[in-house]
Write a protein that holds these residues in place. Structure first.
Motif, PDB file in Angstrom:
ATOM      1  N   THR A 286       3.598  -6.068  -2.036  1.00 47.64           N
ATOM      2  CA  THR A 286       2.814  -4.674  -1.943  1.00 47.64           C
ATOM      3  C   THR A 286       3.248  -4.011  -0.599  1.00 47.64           C
ATOM      4  O   THR A 286       3.299  -2.792  -0.766  1.00 47.64           O
ATOM      5  N   THR A 287       3.253  -4.799   0.499  1.00 48.77           N
ATOM      6  CA  THR A 287       3.642  -4.249   1.559  1.00 48.77           C
ATOM      7  C   THR A 287       5.104  -3.712   1.657  1.00 48.77           C
ATOM      8  O   THR A 287       5.235  -2.700   2.451  1.00 48.77           O
TER       9      THR A 287
ATOM     10  N   SER B 267      -6.007  12.021  -5.039  1.00 48.09           N
ATOM     11  CA  SER B 267      -6.640  12.030  -3.632  1.00 48.09           C
ATOM     12  C   SER B 267      -5.753  11.728  -2.595  1.00 48.09           C
ATOM     13  O   SER B 267      -4.813  10.897  -2.721  1.00 48.09           O
ATOM     14  N   GLU B 268      -5.888  12.116  -1.337  1.00 43.16           N
ATOM     15  CA  GLU B 268      -5.235  11.670  -0.378  1.00 43.16           C
ATOM     16  C   GLU B 268      -5.761  10.170  -0.023  1.00 43.16           C
ATOM     17  O   GLU B 268      -4.734   9.568   0.561  1.00 43.16           O
ATOM     18  N   MET B 269      -6.700   9.874  -0.353  1.00 35.35           N
ATOM     19  CA  MET B 269      -7.569   8.550  -0.141  1.00 35.35           C
ATOM     20  C   MET B 269      -6.593   7.766  -0.983  1.00 35.35           C
ATOM     21  O   MET B 269      -6.256   6.534  -0.656  1.00 35.35           O
TER      22      MET B 269
ATOM     23  N   ARG C  51      -2.811   3.113  -0.829  1.00 35.38           N
ATOM     24  CA  ARG C  51      -1.140   2.651  -1.423  1.00 35.38           C
ATOM     25  C   ARG C  51      -0.219   2.529  -0.463  1.00 35.38           C
ATOM     26  O   ARG C  51       0.487   1.477  -0.130  1.00 35.38           O
ATOM     27  N   LEU C  52      -0.042   3.642   0.440  1.00 39.30           N
ATOM     28  CA  LEU C  52       1.012   3.621   1.351  1.00 39.30           C
ATOM     29  C   LEU C  52       0.625   2.636   2.697  1.00 39.30           C
ATOM     30  O   LEU C  52       1.378   2.292   3.351  1.00 39.30           O
ATOM     31  N   ARG C  53      -0.814   2.185   2.901  1.00 38.97           N
ATOM     32  CA  ARG C  53      -1.058   1.255   3.868  1.00 38.97           C
ATOM     33  C   ARG C  53      -0.910  -0.345   3.178  1.00 38.97           C
ATOM     34  O   ARG C  53      -1.421  -1.172   4.059  1.00 38.97           O
TER      35      ARG C  53
ATOM     36  N   LYS D 280      -2.416  -1.908  -4.572  1.00 42.56           N
ATOM     37  CA  LYS D 280      -0.827  -1.975  -5.136  1.00 42.56           C
ATOM     38  C   LYS D 280      -0.888  -0.666  -6.181  1.00 42.56           C
ATOM     39  O   LYS D 280      -1.715  -0.106  -6.703  1.00 42.56           O
ATOM     40  N   PHE D 281       0.566  -0.222  -6.082  1.00 41.91           N
ATOM     41  CA  PHE D 281       1.198   0.597  -6.900  1.00 41.91           C
ATOM     42  C   PHE D 281       1.224   0.044  -8.208  1.00 41.91           C
ATOM     43  O   PHE D 281       1.882  -1.151  -8.220  1.00 41.91           O
ATOM     44  N   SER D 282       0.817   0.695  -9.132  1.00 39.75           N
ATOM     45  CA  SER D 282       1.165   0.016 -10.722  1.00 39.75           C
ATOM     46  C   SER D 282       2.528   0.582 -11.003  1.00 39.75           C
ATOM     47  O   SER D 282       3.199   1.361 -10.319  1.00 39.75           O
TER      48      SER D 282
END
Length: 65
Positions: free
Chosen positions: A7-8, A35-37, A42-44, A48-50
């Protein structure tokens, strides 16, 4: 040395590509219709990204899938 989670690692790779292209979270959120959230989490590496998310991100960034 501690092993980086998948994930990271994925989050870091997406951030790196966005950086190379000079694009920010606001742009990606608008491109994906989220949303930006959603993008930020996900970027942090918090969420997890699907597989579907990654395809959409790759298309938005014009990265071959």
């Amino acid at each position: 040395m501690m092993k980086q989670s998948t994930t990271t690692y994925i989050a870091a790779e997406v951030r790196a590509e966005m950086g190379r292209q000079g694009l920010g979270n606001t742009w990606l959120a608008a491109e994906l219709g989220v949303s930006e959230m959603w993008v930020s989490r996900r970027l942090r590496g918090i969420t997890k990204f699907s597989a579907d998310d990654l395809i959409r991100v790759a298309e938005a960034l014009s990265v071959p899938t």
